[in-house]
Design a protein around this motif. Structure first.
Motif, PDB file in Angstrom:
ATOM      1  N   GLY A   1       0.814  -1.220   0.000  1.00 51.06           N
ATOM      2  CA  GLY A   1       0.000   0.000   0.000  1.00 51.06           C
ATOM      3  C   GLY A   1       0.840   1.260   0.000  1.00 51.06           C
ATOM      4  N   ILE A   2       2.162   1.109   0.095  1.00 53.70           N
ATOM      5  CA  ILE A   2       3.065   2.269   0.026  1.00 53.70           C
ATOM      6  C   ILE A   2       3.680   2.297  -1.377  1.00 53.70           C
ATOM      7  CG2 ILE A   2       5.115   3.404   0.980  1.00 53.70           C
ATOM      8  CD1 ILE A   2       4.464   2.069   3.649  1.00 53.70           C
ATOM      9  N   HIS A   3       3.463   3.397  -2.071  1.00 56.57           N
ATOM     10  CA  HIS A   3       3.833   3.487  -3.482  1.00 56.57           C
ATOM     11  C   HIS A   3       4.871   4.576  -3.716  1.00 56.57           C
ATOM     12  CE1 HIS A   3       0.152   1.319  -5.121  1.00 56.57           C
ATOM     13  NE2 HIS A   3      -0.195   1.541  -3.873  1.00 56.57           N
ATOM     14  N   GLY A   4       5.578   4.424  -4.838  1.00 56.88           N
ATOM     15  CA  GLY A   4       6.363   5.512  -5.424  1.00 56.88           C
ATOM     16  C   GLY A   4       5.719   5.841  -6.762  1.00 56.88           C
ATOM     17  N   LEU A   5       6.209   6.876  -7.429  1.00 59.82           N
ATOM     18  CA  LEU A   5       5.658   7.211  -8.749  1.00 59.82           C
ATOM     19  C   LEU A   5       6.777   7.702  -9.650  1.00 59.82           C
ATOM     20  CD1 LEU A   5       3.498   7.621 -10.819  1.00 59.82           C
ATOM     21  CD2 LEU A   5       2.742   9.668  -9.626  1.00 59.82           C
ATOM     22  N   LYS A   6       7.110   6.855 -10.619  1.00 64.79           N
ATOM     23  CA  LYS A   6       8.165   7.200 -11.563  1.00 64.79           C
ATOM     24  C   LYS A   6       7.855   6.594 -12.934  1.00 64.79           C
ATOM     25  CE  LYS A   6      12.353   8.558 -12.762  1.00 64.79           C
ATOM     26  NZ  LYS A   6      12.688   9.978 -12.790  1.00 64.79           N
ATOM     27  N   THR A   7       7.425   5.333 -12.888  1.00 60.36           N
ATOM     28  CA  THR A   7       7.249   4.601 -14.150  1.00 60.36           C
ATOM     29  C   THR A   7       5.769   4.401 -14.462  1.00 60.36           C
ATOM     30  OG1 THR A   7       7.189   2.475 -13.040  1.00 60.36           O
ATOM     31  CG2 THR A   7       9.360   3.306 -13.684  1.00 60.36           C
ATOM     32  N   LEU A   8       5.522   3.944 -15.675  1.00 63.48           N
ATOM     33  CA  LEU A   8       4.174   3.604 -16.097  1.00 63.48           C
ATOM     34  C   LEU A   8       3.586   2.525 -15.179  1.00 63.48           C
ATOM     35  CD1 LEU A   8       1.972   3.934 -18.226  1.00 63.48           C
ATOM     36  CD2 LEU A   8       3.165   2.237 -19.622  1.00 63.48           C
ATOM     37  N   THR A   9       4.408   1.565 -14.787  1.00 65.19           N
ATOM     38  CA  THR A   9       3.939   0.513 -13.874  1.00 65.19           C
ATOM     39  C   THR A   9       3.490   1.119 -12.549  1.00 65.19           C
ATOM     40  OG1 THR A   9       5.577  -0.922 -14.899  1.00 65.19           O
ATOM     41  CG2 THR A   9       4.592  -1.711 -12.860  1.00 65.19           C
ATOM     42  N   ASP A  10       4.269   2.075 -12.032  1.00 68.50           N
ATOM     43  CA  ASP A  10       3.878   2.768 -10.785  1.00 68.50           C
ATOM     44  C   ASP A  10       2.531   3.463 -10.969  1.00 68.50           C
ATOM     45  OD1 ASP A  10       6.357   2.097  -9.683  1.00 68.50           O
ATOM     46  OD2 ASP A  10       7.264   4.038 -10.179  1.00 68.50           O
ATOM     47  N   ALA A  11       2.388   4.167 -12.088  1.00 70.24           N
ATOM     48  CA  ALA A  11       1.162   4.934 -12.328  1.00 70.24           C
ATOM     49  C   ALA A  11      -0.040   4.004 -12.479  1.00 70.24           C
ATOM     50  CB  ALA A  11       1.321   5.807 -13.571  1.00 70.24           C
ATOM     51  N   GLU A  12       0.184   2.855 -13.127  1.00 71.43           N
ATOM     52  CA  GLU A  12      -0.906   1.889 -13.279  1.00 71.43           C
ATOM     53  C   GLU A  12      -1.347   1.354 -11.925  1.00 71.43           C
ATOM     54  OE1 GLU A  12       0.862  -0.716 -16.162  1.00 71.43           O
ATOM     55  OE2 GLU A  12      -0.114   0.328 -17.853  1.00 71.43           O
ATOM     56  N   ALA A  13      -0.369   1.089 -11.048  1.00 74.86           N
ATOM     57  CA  ALA A  13      -0.706   0.585  -9.709  1.00 74.86           C
ATOM     58  C   ALA A  13      -1.523   1.624  -8.944  1.00 74.86           C
ATOM     59  CB  ALA A  13       0.575   0.240  -8.944  1.00 74.86           C
ATOM     60  N   LEU A  14      -1.154   2.886  -9.067  1.00 73.40           N
ATOM     61  CA  LEU A  14      -1.885   3.946  -8.367  1.00 73.40           C
ATOM     62  C   LEU A  14      -3.272   4.139  -8.968  1.00 73.40           C
ATOM     63  CD1 LEU A  14       1.063   6.425  -7.841  1.00 73.40           C
ATOM     64  CD2 LEU A  14      -0.315   5.394  -6.027  1.00 73.40           C
ATOM     65  N   HIS A  15      -3.342   4.064 -10.280  1.00 70.84           N
ATOM     66  CA  HIS A  15      -4.641   4.229 -10.935  1.00 70.84           C
ATOM     67  C   HIS A  15      -5.610   3.127 -10.497  1.00 70.84           C
ATOM     68  CE1 HIS A  15      -7.655   4.171 -14.185  1.00 70.84           C
ATOM     69  NE2 HIS A  15      -7.470   5.469 -14.138  1.00 70.84           N
ATOM     70  N   THR A  16      -5.077   1.939 -10.287  1.00 70.81           N
ATOM     71  CA  THR A  16      -5.898   0.817  -9.822  1.00 70.81           C
ATOM     72  C   THR A  16      -6.303   1.000  -8.360  1.00 70.81           C
ATOM     73  OG1 THR A  16      -4.701  -0.613 -11.335  1.00 70.81           O
ATOM     74  CG2 THR A  16      -5.928  -1.708  -9.574  1.00 70.81           C
ATOM     75  N   ALA A  17      -5.378   1.544  -7.557  1.00 73.47           N
ATOM     76  CA  ALA A  17      -5.621   1.630  -6.113  1.00 73.47           C
ATOM     77  C   ALA A  17      -6.508   2.815  -5.734  1.00 73.47           C
ATOM     78  CB  ALA A  17      -4.279   1.725  -5.375  1.00 73.47           C
ATOM     79  N   LEU A  18      -6.439   3.903  -6.490  1.00 73.09           N
ATOM     80  CA  LEU A  18      -7.119   5.139  -6.092  1.00 73.09           C
ATOM     81  C   LEU A  18      -8.645   5.003  -5.917  1.00 73.09           C
ATOM     82  CD1 LEU A  18      -5.183   7.979  -7.951  1.00 73.09           C
ATOM     83  CD2 LEU A  18      -5.776   7.943  -5.516  1.00 73.09           C
ATOM     84  N   PRO A  19      -9.357   4.318  -6.812  1.00 72.62           N
ATOM     85  CA  PRO A  19     -10.820   4.299  -6.680  1.00 72.62           C
ATOM     86  C   PRO A  19     -11.317   3.705  -5.361  1.00 72.62           C
ATOM     87  CG  PRO A  19     -10.169   3.590  -8.869  1.00 72.62           C
ATOM     88  CD  PRO A  19      -8.906   3.680  -8.061  1.00 72.62           C
ATOM     89  N   THR A  20     -10.543   2.833  -4.730  1.00 72.04           N
ATOM     90  CA  THR A  20     -11.012   2.238  -3.478  1.00 72.04           C
ATOM     91  C   THR A  20     -10.282   2.804  -2.266  1.00 72.04           C
ATOM     92  OG1 THR A  20      -9.462   0.413  -3.809  1.00 72.04           O
ATOM     93  CG2 THR A  20     -11.727   0.057  -4.534  1.00 72.04           C
ATOM     94  N   ALA A  21      -9.364   3.720  -2.474  1.00 68.74           N
ATOM     95  CA  ALA A  21      -8.632   4.308  -1.347  1.00 68.74           C
ATOM     96  C   ALA A  21      -9.515   5.336  -0.650  1.00 68.74           C
ATOM     97  CB  ALA A  21      -7.349   4.963  -1.849  1.00 68.74           C
ATOM     98  N   ARG A  22      -9.344   5.482   0.672  1.00 67.65           N
ATOM     99  CA  ARG A  22     -10.124   6.482   1.424  1.00 67.65           C
ATOM    100  C   ARG A  22      -9.185   7.521   2.052  1.00 67.65           C
ATOM    101  NH1 ARG A  22     -13.723   5.564  -1.022  1.00 67.65           N
ATOM    102  NH2 ARG A  22     -13.377   7.763  -1.193  1.00 67.65           N
ATOM    103  N   ASN A  23      -8.213   7.000   2.794  1.00 69.10           N
ATOM    104  CA  ASN A  23      -7.300   7.891   3.520  1.00 69.10           C
ATOM    105  C   ASN A  23      -5.918   7.809   2.909  1.00 69.10           C
ATOM    106  OD1 ASN A  23      -9.127   8.763   5.717  1.00 69.10           O
ATOM    107  ND2 ASN A  23      -9.130   6.564   6.140  1.00 69.10           N
ATOM    108  N   ILE A  24      -5.513   8.917   2.309  1.00 73.04           N
ATOM    109  CA  ILE A  24      -4.222   8.913   1.616  1.00 73.04           C
ATOM    110  C   ILE A  24      -3.237   9.793   2.361  1.00 73.04           C
ATOM    111  CG2 ILE A  24      -3.065   9.647  -0.516  1.00 73.04           C
ATOM    112  CD1 ILE A  24      -5.411   8.607  -2.036  1.00 73.04           C
ATOM    113  N   VAL A  25      -2.054   9.261   2.581  1.00 68.79           N
ATOM    114  CA  VAL A  25      -0.979  10.066   3.165  1.00 68.79           C
ATOM    115  C   VAL A  25       0.142  10.170   2.134  1.00 68.79           C
ATOM    116  CG1 VAL A  25       0.777  10.217   4.974  1.00 68.79           C
ATOM    117  CG2 VAL A  25      -1.542   9.478   5.552  1.00 68.79           C
ATOM    118  N   ILE A  26       0.596  11.393   1.932  1.00 66.45           N
ATOM    119  CA  ILE A  26       1.666  11.642   0.969  1.00 66.45           C
ATOM    120  C   ILE A  26       2.879  12.133   1.741  1.00 66.45           C
ATOM    121  CG2 ILE A  26       2.356  13.078  -0.993  1.00 66.45           C
ATOM    122  CD1 ILE A  26      -0.726  13.187  -1.669  1.00 66.45           C
TER     123      ILE A  26
END
Lengths: 412, 107
Positions: A121-146
Motif C-alpha cells: 500500500g506504500i507506493h512511489g511514482l516514476k514509471t508507467l507501472t507505478d502509475a498503473e498501480a496507483l490508478h488501480t488503487a485510487l478508486p477504493t482508497a479512502r485515507n491517503i498520506v503523501i
C-alpha cells in the motif's frame, strides 16, 4: 561510426532524433531499460491518475520513428559496464562499440528508510507501472498520506482529492516545493492546497508506518508523534541521479555525471545530459543538475550537435511546469529563496506571477494560471534583457508588453 | 474511425485513421508525423503542437481555453485565426476528415 545512447527517456530519444535529423550517418543505438515503446512521464502524475479509464501511455515517438530514422531501440536492455579504452558498452544482450557515448540515464526515486516503509500500500511514482498501480488503487482508497510536498506529491494530492479521498501531506520543510520556489509562491501554494481540502502538515516528517489489521499499511506516524490513518501512501521525496555506471567507468560524478559547458565528460567521446548530468549553468553561474523536460530535450539537442562537431557552450534558459488540480504553475529561470520578489496580478483570483530580482535585475518568474506572463518571461530572460525592479513597478507594466517591445539592454 | 489529414509546409499530406477521443497531437506523435512535437505531453505547457486548422472545420472545434489562448500568442510560428494547440483537440465523429496545416517551426 556509432553513437550509443544509454537511456530511453525524453533526453535519450531527443539525442537520437536530432542526430539523424541533422545529418548523422552512422549507427544510432538507444538502450532503454523498460520494455515497450518509450513514453512520456509528465502525464503519469496528472491525466493518468484522473478518475475513469486509464489513458493509454503517450509514446515519445511512434514505432515508425525508429524504422524511418534507422535508430535501433534496445528495449528492456540494460547497460552493465563501459570499457572506455576499447569504446565498448556491455549490455544484458551483447555488447556495442561506440565512437560517442551519451549518458541519458535519468534519475531514480529516493527511497524512504523508516520502519514499515516496505508495507503493502506504500507506493512511489516514476514509471508507467507505478502509475498503473496507483490508478488501480485510487478508486477504493479512502485515507491517503503523501510523504513530501514536492511537485510529485502535490500533483498526486490534487489527483487524490478528485477521487474523493481524504488527503494528508507530510513535509519536513517549512514550505511546499521549497527547493524550487520562492517563499512567497511556496506559501501561496500551501494556502491554495489547504483551501482545496488537503491537510498539509509542514515541519512534520514521517517517523514510521504501522500495519492495519489486514497487514497492509494502516497508519503513518509523523515526527511529532501524530498518527494519520492511511490505506494508501505515496512517497515523493525526490530523486537521485543514475550515475554509478559512469563512476564505475572512471568518470567523475558528483550529484550526477560531471560534464563541461559543451556537455562532455572529461572523456571527449562521452557526454551526459538531462536528469543524470551535473553541468555548469550559464544562468545560475554554478554547477547544478536539473530535473525537467526542457533540460532533457534542450541538452539532448545540444549534445547531438556536439557529437556532430559543434563546440558551443550550453546556455538554454531553464523552464519548468507543474499542474496541481486547478493550478497551473510555470517557472522561467532559476529562482533562489533569497531573491527579491514582486507580485504582479491577482493572488486571490489565482492568476498572478512572482518576479524574482537579484541585484535589482529580473532573473526568474513564477506564474500561476498566467501562461502569457510565463512565455513573455522566457523571451525576456533568454534575451538577457535585464528588466529592473523599477521598470517592473512602473504603472501599467506587463511582462507581455515588455517582451513585445524592442529590447534594449539596461544600464544598471 | 475518424480521419485526420496533416499537411506539411511543403504541401505533402498524410492521412491517419484515429480512434475517437484521441488528440491531434497524440495521433501525430504516435504515427511519426514530422513537425508536431508535444514536448510537454499534452498539458498545453509548451506550445510545440501548434497547428492551423482549415476554416471549414472551425465550427466543430472545442472552444479555446484562456490557457491555450495565451500559449498560442507566444508560439514560435506566427499565430493566425486558425491557430490551435493539437493537444487540446480531441477527434470525434464531427471532426472526422479534419485537415490541418503544420507550421514551419515549433521551437
Amino acid at each position: 561510426m556509432s553513437v550509443v545512447i544509454i537511456g530511453g527517456g525524453q533526453a535519450g530519444l531527443q539525442v537520437a532524433d536530432t542526430l539523424r535529423t541533422e545529418g548523422y550517418g552512422g549507427e544510432i543505438h538507444v538502450i532503454a531499460e523498460e520494455s515497450g515503446l518509450p513514453y512520456q512521464r509528465p502525464p503519469l502524475s496528472k491525466d493518468y491518475l484522473a478518475p475513469g479509464r486509464a489513458p493509454a501511455p503517450l509514446p515519445l515517438r511512434g514505432a515508425s520513428f525508429f524504422v524511418d530514422k534507422n535508430i535501433t531501440l534496445h528495449e528492456g536492455a540494460q547497460a552493465l559496464a563501459i570499457d572506455r579504452a576499447e569504446r565498448k558498452v556491455r549490455l544484458t544482450d551483447g555488447s556495442l562499440g561506440y565512437d560517442h557515448l551519451v549518458f541519458a540515464t535519468g534519475a531514480r526515486n529516493r527511497v524512504l528508510n523508516c520502519p514499515g516503509a516496505s508495507l503493502a500500500g506504500i507506493h512511489g511514482l516514476k514509471t508507467l507501472t507505478d502509475a498503473e498501480a496507483l490508478h488501480t488503487a485510487l478508486p477504493t482508497a479512502r485515507n491517503i498520506v503523501i510523504i513530501g510536498a514536492g511537485f510529485i506529491g502535490l500533483e498526486f494530492a490534487a489527483a487524490a482529492l478528485a477521487h474523493g479521498c481524504d488527503v494528508t501531506v507530510l513535509e519536513f520543510a517549512p514550505r511546499p516545493m521549497g527547493r524550487a520556489l520562492t517563499p512567497v509562491m511556496g506559501e501561496w501554494f500551501a494556502a491554495a492546497h489547504r483551501s482545496q481540502g488537503v491537510d498539509l502538515r509542514l515541519g512534520e516528517g514521517i517517523d514510521r508506518f504501522e500495519p492495519g489489521a489486514d497487514g497492509r499499511v494502516g497508519a503513518a506516524v509523523s515526527t511529532t508523534g501524530a498518527s494519520y490513518p492511511a490505506d494508501l501512501v505515496l512517497v515523493g521525496i525526490g530523486v537521485q541521479p543514475n550515475d554509478t555506471l559512469a563512476s564505475d567507468a572512471g568518470l567523475e560524478t558528483s550529484n550526477g555525471v560531471v560534464v563541461d559547458e559543451t556537455l562532455r565528460t572529461a572523456d571527449p567521446a562521452v557526454l551526459a545530459i538531462g536528469d543524470c548530468a551535473s553541468f555548469p549553468s550559464a544562468h545560475a553561474q554554478v554547477r547544478l543538475r536539473l530535473e525537467s523536460v526542457q533540460n532533457a530535450t534542450d541538452q539532448a539537442r545540444h549534445a547531438a550537435r556536439t557529437v556532430l562537431g559543434a563546440n558551443h557552450p550550453y546556455t538554454e534558459l531553464p523552464w519548468f511546469w507543474s499542474t496541481q488540480g486547478p493550478y497551473r504553475l510555470q517557472m522561467a529561470g532559476l529562482a533562489r529563496p533569497d531573491d527579491d520578489t514582486l507580485v504582479l496580478g491577482d493572488q486571490a483570483a489565482a492568476k498572478f506571477s512572482v518576479l524574482c530580482f537579484r541585484d535589482g535585475v529580473l532573473t526568474a518568474v513564477e506564474s500561476v494560471n498566467a501562461p502569457a506572463d510565463h512565455m513573455a518571461a522566457r523571451k525576456l530572460l533568454a534575451a538577457g534583457t535585464g528588466i529592473t525592479r523599477d521598470q517592473a513597478e512602473t504603472e501599467g507594466f506587463t511582462l507581455k508588453a515588455a517582451a513585445s517591445t524592442p529590447l534594449v539592454p539596461v544600464v544598471a | 474511425m475518424p480521419t485526420v489529414t496533416y499537411t506539411q509546409p511543403n504541401g505533402t499530406q498524410q492521412t491517419l485513421q484515429v480512434e475517437e477521443g484521441t488528440t491531434l497531437m497524440r495521433a501525430a506523435v504516435s504515427n511519426g508525423i514530422d513537425g508536431i512535437i508535444g514536448e510537454c505531453g499534452g498539458q498545453a505547457m509548451c506550445a510545440t503542437c501548434h497547428v492551423y486548422v482549415r476554416p471549414q472545420y472551425a465550427q466543430a472545434l472545442p472552444e479555446i481555453s484562456d490557457d491555450e489562448d495565451e500559449m498560442l500568442d507566444c508560439a514560435t510560428a506566427e499565430r493566425m485565426d486558425s491557430s490551435r494547440l493539437g493537444c487540446q483537440i480531441k477527434i470525434d465523429a464531427e471532426l472526422s476528415g479534419i485537415v490541418v496545416d503544420i507550421p514551419a517551426g515549433q521551437l
